[in-house]
Design an enzyme around this catalytic site. Structure first.
Site, PDB file in Angstrom:
ATOM      1  CD  GLN A  86      33.717  37.948  14.533  1.00  0.00           C
ATOM      2  OE1 GLN A  86      33.566  38.815  14.048  1.00  0.00           O
ATOM      3  NE2 GLN A  86      32.571  37.184  14.499  1.00  0.00           N
ATOM      4  CB  VAL A  88      37.255  36.967  23.806  1.00  0.00           C
ATOM      5  CG1 VAL A  88      36.145  36.577  24.537  1.00  0.00           C
ATOM      6  CG2 VAL A  88      37.775  35.925  22.702  1.00  0.00           C
ATOM      7  NE  ARG A  89      40.726  37.325  16.848  1.00  0.00           N
ATOM      8  CZ  ARG A  89      40.184  36.484  16.820  1.00  0.00           C
ATOM      9  NH1 ARG A  89      38.809  36.497  17.119  1.00  0.00           N
ATOM     10  NH2 ARG A  89      40.765  35.439  16.387  1.00  0.00           N
ATOM     11  CG  HIS A  90      36.594  44.245  21.399  1.00  0.00           C
ATOM     12  ND1 HIS A  90      36.400  45.500  20.661  1.00  0.00           N
ATOM     13  CD2 HIS A  90      36.077  43.481  20.473  1.00  0.00           C
ATOM     14  CE1 HIS A  90      35.987  45.520  19.526  1.00  0.00           C
ATOM     15  NE2 HIS A  90      35.820  44.227  19.337  1.00  0.00           N
ATOM     16  NE  ARG A  91      44.256  41.940  22.632  1.00  0.00           N
ATOM     17  CZ  ARG A  91      44.008  40.803  21.979  1.00  0.00           C
ATOM     18  NH1 ARG A  91      42.920  40.046  22.254  1.00  0.00           N
ATOM     19  NH2 ARG A  91      44.531  40.688  20.768  1.00  0.00           N
ATOM     20  CD  GLN A 100      32.800  24.214  23.254  1.00  0.00           C
ATOM     21  OE1 GLN A 100      33.815  23.717  22.671  1.00  0.00           O
ATOM     22  NE2 GLN A 100      31.802  24.483  22.219  1.00  0.00           N
ATOM     23  NE  ARG A 101      39.453  20.630  31.911  1.00  0.00           N
ATOM     24  CZ  ARG A 101      40.468  20.877  32.556  1.00  0.00           C
ATOM     25  NH1 ARG A 101      40.927  22.240  32.789  1.00  0.00           N
ATOM     26  NH2 ARG A 101      41.365  20.044  33.176  1.00  0.00           N
ATOM     27  NE  ARG A 185      34.288  43.486  16.998  1.00  0.00           N
ATOM     28  CZ  ARG A 185      34.946  42.590  16.101  1.00  0.00           C
ATOM     29  NH1 ARG A 185      34.588  42.026  15.144  1.00  0.00           N
ATOM     30  NH2 ARG A 185      35.956  41.945  16.803  1.00  0.00           N
TER      31      ARG A 185
END
Length: 248
Positions: A86, A88-91, A100-101, A185
């Site tokens: 949520q 990172v939807r703020h541009r 996680q990689r 938010r």
């Protein structure tokens, strides 16, 4: 795999933030060159209370673009991947998120939703599944490594990790983006986890730069009415349609 608690920490903000905002706003209405007044702002020749009052007053007019010159950076942990998706939807923002990689999740922390935590049988089932996921992740990594694919182990085993998996992220937003972020938010309709995070961020912003963020928060608090339709309104404020219907 323990339950992780949310934590929001202030890292940095633009230096001389109030002075920079004052100079930026003044340039819009000042015939001279604000660089000439900059030393006076830094050495206190223009009182900070006067600067704050000027900035707040201009903001009330709806002129907000100059606040983009100041940004805040936060370090956040104890949030789920569902929450970070949520955010990172703020541009207009910058993000640096734990990968996680590259980070092994053998001892994956996770976020436990309050609605599940308060129901014993729901919590038991949730935690059992988290344990199952953790074991599956470890097994897959070991199998991949045993088959000569150590470099692929983390990035492919992570496909079984849930949205509840805890993540850490560094977030930088300018003040205008933050105000928009808080508008959405801090609303009671926002998902509980991102709302909790936004409330913590807003508290910090108000302490650091009250001239801007004292009026930050859910949009209804600034408008005096709920901008949502009646279907989605929480009831804290009347909707616009309720206000207009009363005035007829």
């Amino acid at each position: 795999m323990p339950v992780k608690e949310q934590r929001v920490e202030f890292l940095a903000m633009t230096p001389n933030a109030l002075e920079l905002l004052y100079a930026s706003f003044r340039q819009c209405y000042h015939a001279g060159f604000v660089a000439d007044m900059w030393p006076k702002l830094l050495n206190g020749e223009v009182e900070r209370d006067k600067q704050a009052s000027f900035v707040s007053g201009i903001l009330e007019s709806g002129h907000t673009s100059p606040i983009e010159h100041v940004s805040f950076t936060f370090a956040i942990e104890g949030i789920s991947r569902a929450c970070s998706h949520q955010i990172v939807r703020h541009r207009i923002a910058s993000y640096s998120q734990q990968s996680q990689r590259y980070v092994t999740e053998n001892d994956m922390d996770y976020i436990l939703p309050p609605s599940i935590a308060k129901i014993p049988e729901a919590r038991e089932r949730f935690e059992k599944f988290m344990d199952e996921v953790g074991e599956t992740y470890k097994d897959l990594r070991e199998i991949l490594i045993a088959n000569g694919m150590e470099k692929k182990a983390n990035e492919d085993a992570r496909f079984v990790l849930p949205q509840a998996a805890e993540t850490k992220i560094v977030v930088t937003m300018n003040c205008r983006s933050l105000m928009h972020f808080f508008n959405l938010r801090c609303c009671t309709r926002a998902q509980w986890e991102v709302r909790s995070m936004a409330d913590k961020m807003l508290k910090i912003c108000r302490e650091k730069l009250p001239a801007i963020f004292n009026v930050g928060g859910a949009r209804c608090e600034q408008l005096g009415y709920c901008p949502e339709s009646e279907r989605f309104a929480c009831g804290r404020f009347p909707t616009l349609s309720e206000i207009t219907s009363k005035s007829l």
